[in-house]
Design an enzyme around this catalytic site. Structure first.
Site, PDB file in Angstrom:
ATOM      1  N   TYR A 142       0.865 -10.696  -0.747  1.00 34.62           N
ATOM      2  CA  TYR A 142       1.986 -11.622  -0.569  1.00 34.62           C
ATOM      3  C   TYR A 142       1.542 -13.067  -0.749  1.00 34.62           C
ATOM      4  O   TYR A 142       2.306 -13.897  -1.212  1.00 34.62           O
ATOM      5  CB  TYR A 142       2.582 -11.468   0.833  1.00 34.62           C
ATOM      6  CG  TYR A 142       3.597 -10.364   0.950  1.00 34.62           C
ATOM      7  CD1 TYR A 142       3.227  -9.036   0.774  1.00 34.62           C
ATOM      8  CD2 TYR A 142       4.924 -10.642   1.252  1.00 34.62           C
ATOM      9  CE1 TYR A 142       4.158  -8.021   0.893  1.00 34.62           C
ATOM     10  CE2 TYR A 142       5.853  -9.640   1.373  1.00 34.62           C
ATOM     11  CZ  TYR A 142       5.468  -8.326   1.192  1.00 34.62           C
ATOM     12  OH  TYR A 142       6.395  -7.331   1.318  1.00 34.62           O
ATOM     13  N   ASP A 219      -1.096   6.791   0.836  1.00 39.65           N
ATOM     14  CA  ASP A 219      -0.227   7.811   0.227  1.00 39.65           C
ATOM     15  C   ASP A 219      -0.083   9.002   1.163  1.00 39.65           C
ATOM     16  O   ASP A 219       1.005   9.549   1.358  1.00 39.65           O
ATOM     17  CB  ASP A 219      -0.740   8.223  -1.163  1.00 39.65           C
ATOM     18  CG  ASP A 219      -2.248   8.463  -1.220  1.00 39.65           C
ATOM     19  OD1 ASP A 219      -2.946   8.179  -0.227  1.00 39.65           O
ATOM     20  OD2 ASP A 219      -2.726   8.947  -2.264  1.00 39.65           O
ATOM     21  N   ASP A 247       9.746   0.445   6.142  1.00 44.97           N
ATOM     22  CA  ASP A 247      11.078   0.831   5.656  1.00 44.97           C
ATOM     23  C   ASP A 247      11.238   2.342   5.763  1.00 44.97           C
ATOM     24  O   ASP A 247      12.278   2.846   6.177  1.00 44.97           O
ATOM     25  CB  ASP A 247      11.291   0.401   4.189  1.00 44.97           C
ATOM     26  CG  ASP A 247      12.069  -0.908   4.090  1.00 44.97           C
ATOM     27  OD1 ASP A 247      12.020  -1.693   5.056  1.00 44.97           O
ATOM     28  OD2 ASP A 247      12.732  -1.139   3.058  1.00 44.97           O
TER      29      ASP A 247
END
Ligand code: IPM
Ligand code: MG
Length: 353
Positions: A142, A219, A247
């Site tokens: 970010y 993953d 999320d």
């Protein structure tokens, strides 16, 4: 206590849910004899429209002068569909995180029994799921060096040892307060940044002998979260992985409208729902205020006001049990309550408690 709260309502449904959070906080403070003052400040698209900056200096100062920030949501579709836009509401959020030094983002994934049927997962899998994701919030891709021209582009997943140590410390300490189980999520089989994370975590393990620490590739963690969400207690991870995993976590509980979060670090802590600004619902009085209200519970808990936080949680749970719910979680045939009505019911419950 004497609380000075900066209120950043932002965009979309932000102002509607913000009001419910403020009312609940006022009611709890009145009940427990705390003084509270609120100061509004602009951010996001509203601030771009007003002054051309999604996190203006005035807003930053208001945050710095406050004990805590009650944040709602930013974002507006008029920016999403314009790749040439020079400034975006989300940049306000990132600026706030960076300028307030909010390196630790605490996102609880908690299920409510009465809403489990809303989960996309089978009930037996999701029942009892209750974990916290601790996401590093001011580093990684970010904020690392970026480059883009017509033919190539890159983002740098840059992390330093002190940045890693301070967030892992938050992880270990949370694990200590819960079930003493910490999962460090990384991609150490591929990424150098992850290998440093893992090395630092392994070094720190000996200082927390009471915490069972395990390591999981991201993953695999994404898969495990839907196969066996009850496996997790506290997970800690870097910024980008945390964005994605939280999320995923929010939707397995059945309603995104229910999850609060806290961001803490060097300066004023921020408490906010994890859902976004839902512009389509703006002004319709249908947005669920519970995530914002539960953010107020997290705010009280941060300041060690445990009873205050517990009362907010009890009021929220009671509203759900009484079927006082916004449309997306209402049972079939149940009365429809709006944002304001749910907020008012909870305020009333607090006053009478
Ligand atoms: C979040 C959001 C933000 C992020 C966006 C809005 C910049 O998705 O808080 O998870 O990516 O961090
Ligand atoms: Mg996100």
């Amino acid at each position: 206590m004497d609380f000075k709260i900066a209120v950043l309502a932002g965009d979309g449904i932000g102002p509607e849910i913000s009001k419910q959070g403020v009312d609940v906080m006022s009611a709890v403070c009145a009940k427990f004899g705390h003084k509270v003052t609120f100061k509004d400040a602009i951010c996001g698209a509203a601030a771009i429209d007003a002054v051309g900056d999604p996190f203006p200096e005035d807003t930053f100062q208001t945050c710095m002068d406050a004990d805590a920030v009650l944040f709602s949501a930013v974002g507006d579709p008029k920016f999403d569909n314009d790749p040439t836009a020079k400034v975006r509401p989300e940049q306000g959020l990132l600026a706030m995180r960076k300028k307030l030094g909010l390196f630790a983002n605490i996102r609880p994934v908690e299920t409510f029994d009465c809403l489990i049927h809303k989960s996309p997962l089978r009930e037996d899998l999701v029942k009892g799921a209750d974990f916290i994701c601790i996401r590093e919030l001011t580093g990684g891709m970010y904020f690392g060096e970026k480059y883009q021209d017509n033919d190539k582009a890159y983002d740098t997943n840059y992390y330093t040892r002190p940045e890693i140590e301070r967030i892992l410390k938050v992880g270990f300490e949370y694990a200590r307060r819960r079930s003493h189980h910490l999962t460090v999520v990384d991609k150490a089989n591929v990424l150098a940044s992850s290998r440093l994370w893992r090395k630092v975590a392994q070094e720190m393990e000996s200082s927390y002998p009471d915490v069972r620490t395990d390591y999981m590739y991201v993953d695999n963690a994404a898969m495990r979260m839907i196969q066996e969400p009850t496996f997790f207690d506290v997970m800690v991870t870097e910024n980008t992985f945390g964005d994605i995993l939280t999320d995923e976590g929010s939707c397995i509980t059945g309603s995104m409208g229910l999850l609060p979060s806290a961001s803490t670090g060097e300066h004023t802590p921020v408490f906010e729902p994890i859902h976004g600004s839902w512009p389509q619902a703006k002004g319709l009085n249908i947005a669920n205020p519970l995530a914002q209200i539960l953010s107020v519970a997290m705010l009280f808990e941060y300041f060690d006001c445990k009873e205050e936080g517990a009362l907010v949680r009890k009021a929220v749970k009671s509203s759900l049990d009484a079927n006082v719910r916004t449309p997306e979680i209402q049972v079939e045939g149940g009365a429809k309550y709006g944002t304001k009505e749910v907020g008012a019911w909870i305020v009333d419950y607090i006053k009478k408690a």
